[in-house]
Design a protein around this motif. Sequence first.
Motif, PDB file in Angstrom:
ATOM      1  N   ASN A   9       0.819  -1.224   0.000  1.00 41.84           N
ATOM      2  CA  ASN A   9       0.000   0.000   0.000  1.00 41.84           C
ATOM      3  C   ASN A   9       0.849   1.270   0.000  1.00 41.84           C
ATOM      4  OD1 ASN A   9      -2.318  -1.568   0.049  1.00 41.84           O
ATOM      5  ND2 ASN A   9      -2.560  -1.457   2.270  1.00 41.84           N
ATOM      6  N   LYS A  24      -6.171  -7.395  -3.293  1.00 43.30           N
ATOM      7  CA  LYS A  24      -6.732  -6.053  -3.460  1.00 43.30           C
ATOM      8  C   LYS A  24      -5.634  -5.000  -3.380  1.00 43.30           C
ATOM      9  CE  LYS A  24     -10.313  -2.906  -1.781  1.00 43.30           C
ATOM     10  NZ  LYS A  24      -9.452  -1.720  -1.854  1.00 43.30           N
ATOM     11  N   ASP A  46      -4.933  -2.481  -6.392  1.00 44.90           N
ATOM     12  CA  ASP A  46      -4.974  -1.035  -6.131  1.00 44.90           C
ATOM     13  C   ASP A  46      -3.650  -0.376  -6.521  1.00 44.90           C
ATOM     14  OD1 ASP A  46      -7.520  -1.319  -5.154  1.00 44.90           O
ATOM     15  OD2 ASP A  46      -6.970  -1.148  -3.040  1.00 44.90           O
ATOM     16  N   GLN A  55      -3.485   0.024 -10.231  1.00 43.97           N
ATOM     17  CA  GLN A  55      -4.425   1.060 -10.692  1.00 43.97           C
ATOM     18  C   GLN A  55      -3.933   2.467 -10.390  1.00 43.97           C
ATOM     19  OE1 GLN A  55      -8.132  -0.177  -8.865  1.00 43.97           O
ATOM     20  NE2 GLN A  55      -8.592  -1.643 -10.499  1.00 43.97           N
ATOM     21  N   ARG A  56      -3.032   2.600  -9.403  1.00 48.22           N
ATOM     22  CA  ARG A  56      -2.476   3.934  -9.147  1.00 48.22           C
ATOM     23  C   ARG A  56      -1.131   4.140  -9.844  1.00 48.22           C
ATOM     24  NH1 ARG A  56      -1.834   1.533  -3.885  1.00 48.22           N
ATOM     25  NH2 ARG A  56       0.374   1.326  -3.319  1.00 48.22           N
TER      26      ARG A  56
END
Length: 395
Positions: free
Chosen positions: A240, A261, A265, A268-269
């Motif tokens: 993260n 996830k 994520d 996607q960033r």
Amino acid sequence: MGFVLALILAIIIWITIDLIQGSKIRHHSPPSAQLTLNGNIEFIADGEDFFKILLEDVDKAVQHIHMMFYIFRDDETGMKFIEELCRKASEGVSVYLLADYVGSHGLKKTTIEQLTSCGVHFSFSRKIYLPFLFSSLNKRNHRKITIIDGKIGYVGGFNVGDEYAGKKPKFGYWRDYHLRVTGEAVMGLQKQFLFDWKADNAPLQVDDSFYPPLPKGETEIKYHITNGFGVKESFAEYINKATASIIIGSPYFIPGEMVQKSLVDAIQRGVSVKLILPMRADHPLVKEASYRYLVELIEEGGEVYQYMNGFYHAKVMVVDNQICDIGTANFDQRSFHINGEINCIFQSKEVLDQIMEVINRDFIQSERLDLARLKKRTISNRLISPFARLLSHFL
């Protein structure tokens, strides 16, 4: 017929109760702990190099050798260690060898007798016990650590056996990552070995020689010690935080929803996510259990590579080319929820440069997995898939 059905039902109920109740017991171990110390790190990525360096350090031991492996075999490679440990014990060095009960079940009784008769203190870790037969069978000590004279430590993915030296045709060359640690950080490995030994045996009498004065060392090392809890949370935390790149190497990839996830994520960033996995699985259900996770990652823009130069067993995560995690935990549910593991998290440009050199070589010796090939599945793959998903927690 009625008796058989009743017996089957009774066994299912027994196993269910066993696993549920047994899962509440962490084998006298805290679920997760972190310890931060400074030390120096030497990176080892070749089996022959690992065994050569380790045996040289064992040969120089003058006080004590504390050794724990998930798998310890009495094949050609294992016997070299057994003979050396016996020789050191005969010289008066205190030698303790701990091996996981299930992982090292192949050790012959005569081998164990040879060890104990020559003065080596041998014990199995995480023995099977009643009434929790199935849960105790399932909870493994997956750590691989060695401490010599309280001054030199080892931790990583290599076990002791011919396959880890690349001597098994079934696997070919064996790629793994291990760390040789010196400095104050050796104390963390010593503490963990003593804790694991005490879980199944009378505790060792600790004296000052177990923790000699040591130089601080140049690199801050965080040991993340887990027993069925905390691995996925640690992985997700670092994923993260990633801003540029994530590289993951693992023999198994069954991340579960939380870590999956976090990876999606990240992609996607705009974070580059690359995986290295073995081309050949050493378990019949692993690839099918990985299937849906790999499909999603590739569809989102992640890259998956399959190692072609033998068997890939390394456990590594590199975030933003700055933070590195090397240890014993795989990217799978067994490491996340069941096994005893230990991982080392550190930042060192010098060591990371060496690690990235090997990782880049591993990418070159791998084949990128494309979506079309991944989705090309046989009828047997499709039939196995539901069972793989059902059993993924134990793979």
